[in-house]
Design a protein around this motif. Structure first.
Motif, PDB file in Angstrom:
ATOM      1  N   ASP A  39       0.864  -1.178   0.000  1.00 29.46           N
ATOM      2  CA  ASP A  39       0.000   0.000   0.000  1.00 29.46           C
ATOM      3  C   ASP A  39       0.906   1.235   0.000  1.00 29.46           C
ATOM      4  O   ASP A  39       2.115   1.124  -0.149  1.00 29.46           O
ATOM      5  CB  ASP A  39      -0.958  -0.022   1.186  1.00 29.46           C
ATOM      6  CG  ASP A  39      -0.253  -0.040   2.541  1.00 29.46           C
ATOM      7  OD1 ASP A  39       0.944   0.348   2.621  1.00 29.46           O
ATOM      8  OD2 ASP A  39      -0.886  -0.433   3.522  1.00 29.46           O
ATOM      9  N   ARG A  40       0.335   2.395   0.211  1.00 29.25           N
ATOM     10  CA  ARG A  40       1.094   3.634   0.130  1.00 29.25           C
ATOM     11  C   ARG A  40       1.659   4.071   1.481  1.00 29.25           C
ATOM     12  O   ARG A  40       1.884   5.246   1.720  1.00 29.25           O
ATOM     13  CB  ARG A  40       0.235   4.729  -0.485  1.00 29.25           C
ATOM     14  CG  ARG A  40      -0.237   4.357  -1.895  1.00 29.25           C
ATOM     15  CD  ARG A  40      -0.904   5.500  -2.594  1.00 29.25           C
ATOM     16  NE  ARG A  40       0.057   6.549  -2.939  1.00 29.25           N
ATOM     17  CZ  ARG A  40       0.889   6.517  -3.961  1.00 29.25           C
ATOM     18  NH1 ARG A  40       0.914   5.475  -4.759  1.00 29.25           N
ATOM     19  NH2 ARG A  40       1.684   7.520  -4.202  1.00 29.25           N
ATOM     20  N   GLY A  41       1.902   3.121   2.364  1.00 31.85           N
ATOM     21  CA  GLY A  41       2.472   3.440   3.666  1.00 31.85           C
ATOM     22  C   GLY A  41       3.823   4.133   3.529  1.00 31.85           C
ATOM     23  O   GLY A  41       4.621   3.786   2.662  1.00 31.85           O
ATOM     24  N   SER A  42       4.067   5.106   4.400  1.00 29.25           N
ATOM     25  CA  SER A  42       5.297   5.899   4.281  1.00 29.25           C
ATOM     26  C   SER A  42       6.543   5.032   4.422  1.00 29.25           C
ATOM     27  O   SER A  42       7.564   5.321   3.801  1.00 29.25           O
ATOM     28  CB  SER A  42       5.312   7.020   5.320  1.00 29.25           C
ATOM     29  OG  SER A  42       5.278   6.491   6.630  1.00 29.25           O
ATOM     30  N   GLN A  43       6.464   3.964   5.212  1.00 26.31           N
ATOM     31  CA  GLN A  43       7.645   3.102   5.362  1.00 26.31           C
ATOM     32  C   GLN A  43       8.009   2.428   4.043  1.00 26.31           C
ATOM     33  O   GLN A  43       9.173   2.222   3.741  1.00 26.31           O
ATOM     34  CB  GLN A  43       7.435   2.063   6.472  1.00 26.31           C
ATOM     35  CG  GLN A  43       6.423   0.968   6.172  1.00 26.31           C
ATOM     36  CD  GLN A  43       4.996   1.316   6.516  1.00 26.31           C
ATOM     37  OE1 GLN A  43       4.577   2.465   6.414  1.00 26.31           O
ATOM     38  NE2 GLN A  43       4.223   0.330   6.922  1.00 26.31           N
ATOM     39  N   TYR A  44       7.008   2.102   3.214  1.00 26.59           N
ATOM     40  CA  TYR A  44       7.270   1.450   1.933  1.00 26.59           C
ATOM     41  C   TYR A  44       7.681   2.435   0.852  1.00 26.59           C
ATOM     42  O   TYR A  44       8.322   2.057  -0.123  1.00 26.59           O
ATOM     43  CB  TYR A  44       6.031   0.676   1.468  1.00 26.59           C
ATOM     44  CG  TYR A  44       5.585  -0.372   2.450  1.00 26.59           C
ATOM     45  CD1 TYR A  44       6.421  -1.417   2.821  1.00 26.59           C
ATOM     46  CD2 TYR A  44       4.321  -0.316   3.019  1.00 26.59           C
ATOM     47  CE1 TYR A  44       6.017  -2.369   3.726  1.00 26.59           C
ATOM     48  CE2 TYR A  44       3.903  -1.276   3.919  1.00 26.59           C
ATOM     49  CZ  TYR A  44       4.753  -2.300   4.270  1.00 26.59           C
ATOM     50  OH  TYR A  44       4.352  -3.239   5.173  1.00 26.59           O
ATOM     51  N   LEU A  45       7.277   3.684   0.992  1.00 27.77           N
ATOM     52  CA  LEU A  45       7.592   4.693  -0.017  1.00 27.77           C
ATOM     53  C   LEU A  45       8.877   5.458   0.283  1.00 27.77           C
ATOM     54  O   LEU A  45       9.328   6.246  -0.545  1.00 27.77           O
ATOM     55  CB  LEU A  45       6.430   5.680  -0.154  1.00 27.77           C
ATOM     56  CG  LEU A  45       5.118   5.073  -0.645  1.00 27.77           C
ATOM     57  CD1 LEU A  45       4.026   6.131  -0.663  1.00 27.77           C
ATOM     58  CD2 LEU A  45       5.282   4.429  -2.004  1.00 27.77           C
TER      59      LEU A  45
END
Length: 141
Positions: A39-45
């Motif tokens: 998803d667009r979670g900040s940890q992944y982005l």
């Protein structure tokens, strides 16, 4: 095919390597074509996380904002995991739960039939996909 990661930033970074090992093992040692969808979670982005993916040769994939269909299959997975395992049993620690979650994921990837994949398990679907591409070329898939 699925893999999971959770917890701190360090744990998330370590999960990339662990999930890649799992994907390579399942694919018989082949590492090409691994995609990490989130998803667009900040940890992944974050730039740091994206760089770790790039360093390992993993292509990032992120769902579009406000488009629930991008993650429909992943949301179905999480619902099944919660219903079939996480809400049925209790573990004293996260570490104690990991083997059960790993076993569930292995069964999900290797044996569970998926209507969205023509009633094939994810690994079998992926193997057929790559086999078709190797015989007919990339445009056949």
């Amino acid at each position: 095919m699925i893999g999971v990661g959770s917890g701190t930033a360090g744990a998330l970074a370590r999960s990339i390597t662990a999930n890649k090992r799992m994907a390579v093992g399942i694919r018989g040692g082949k590492a090409n074509g691994i995609v990490f969808h989130s998803d667009r979670g900040s940890q992944y982005l974050s730039a740091n996380y994206q760089q770790k993916l790039a360093n390992l040769g993993i292509r990032p994939s992120v769902g579009r904002t406000g488009v629930c269909w991008d993650n429909a299959v992943a949301e179905s997975l999480w619902s099944s995991l919660k219903r079939e395992l996480l809400h049925r049993y209790r573990w004293p620690t996260r570490a104690a739960a990991r083997p059960a979650i790993f076993a569930w994921i292995q069964r999900y990837n290797r044996h569970r039939l998926h209507s969205s994949l023509g009633y094939l398990p994810p690994i079998e679907y992926e193997q057929q996909y790559h086999h078709t591409r190797s015989i007919r070329g990339p445009e056949a898939a």
